[in-house]
Design a protein around this motif. Structure first.
Motif, short mmCIF file in Angstrom:
data_model
loop_
_atom_site.label_atom_id
_atom_site.label_comp_id
_atom_site.label_asym_id
_atom_site.label_seq_id
_atom_site.Cartn_x
_atom_site.Cartn_y
_atom_site.Cartn_z
N ILE A 40 0.82 -1.21 0.00
CA ILE A 40 0.00 0.00 0.00
C ILE A 40 0.85 1.27 0.00
CG2 ILE A 40 -1.78 1.28 1.26
CD1 ILE A 40 -2.85 -1.29 0.16
N PHE A 41 1.93 1.26 0.77
CA PHE A 41 2.79 2.44 0.91
C PHE A 41 4.20 2.11 0.40
CE2 PHE A 41 -0.33 2.46 4.39
CZ PHE A 41 -1.03 3.61 4.05
N PRO A 42 4.43 2.16 -0.90
CA PRO A 42 5.68 1.67 -1.48
C PRO A 42 6.93 2.44 -1.05
CG PRO A 42 4.39 2.85 -3.12
CD PRO A 42 3.53 2.72 -1.91
N ASN A 43 6.80 3.67 -0.63
CA ASN A 43 7.97 4.47 -0.24
C ASN A 43 8.20 4.51 1.26
OD1 ASN A 43 8.35 5.11 -2.96
ND2 ASN A 43 6.99 6.87 -2.82
N SER A 44 7.51 3.67 1.99
CA SER A 44 7.59 3.73 3.45
C SER A 44 8.40 2.57 4.01
CB SER A 44 6.19 3.70 4.06
OG SER A 44 5.61 2.42 3.84
N ILE A 45 8.78 2.72 5.27
CA ILE A 45 9.40 1.63 6.01
C ILE A 45 8.52 1.34 7.22
CG2 ILE A 45 11.75 2.17 5.28
CD1 ILE A 45 12.16 3.45 8.06
N ALA A 46 8.51 0.09 7.64
CA ALA A 46 7.74 -0.31 8.82
C ALA A 46 8.66 -0.29 10.03
CB ALA A 46 7.15 -1.70 8.62
N VAL A 47 8.22 0.35 11.10
CA VAL A 47 8.97 0.44 12.35
C VAL A 47 8.12 -0.20 13.43
CG1 VAL A 47 9.99 2.01 14.05
CG2 VAL A 47 10.08 2.58 11.61
N ILE A 48 8.74 -1.12 14.17
CA ILE A 48 8.01 -1.79 15.25
C ILE A 48 7.84 -0.82 16.41
CG2 ILE A 48 8.08 -3.70 16.91
CD1 ILE A 48 9.79 -5.21 14.88
#
Length: 86
Positions: A40-48
């Protein structure tokens, strides 16, 4: 309907330009969220999030402590008080 599918359906309402502007997604450790982030958000990173990050570190410390106590035959009865770590 899975959580990932519900979230994907929800985020389809936003236009692509808006979704491309998202840089960081803060999430828990659910794999569906990290997979969804890349779709969904191709330019994002996931942060826990900090709670789950610290919880994971505590689990690892506990496992190291427990294995050390078992290896050295130390009484580990104090280590069995947390039901999540048995």
């Amino acid at each position: 309907m899975s959580v990932g599918h519900q979230l994907e359906k929800y985020f389809l309402h936003f236009n692509q330009l808006t979704k491309e502007k998202v840089k960081i997604i803060i999430t828990d450790t659910n794999r569906a969220y990290s997979k969804l982030t890349k779709i969904i958000f191709p330019n994002s990173i996931a942060v826990i999030d900090s709670y789950h990050y610290i919880f994971s570190i505590n689990i690892l410390f506990y496992l190291i402590l427990r294995s050390t106590c078992i290896t050295k035959k130390v009484n580990s009865s104090l280590l069995t008080c947390n039901p999540y770590l048995r």
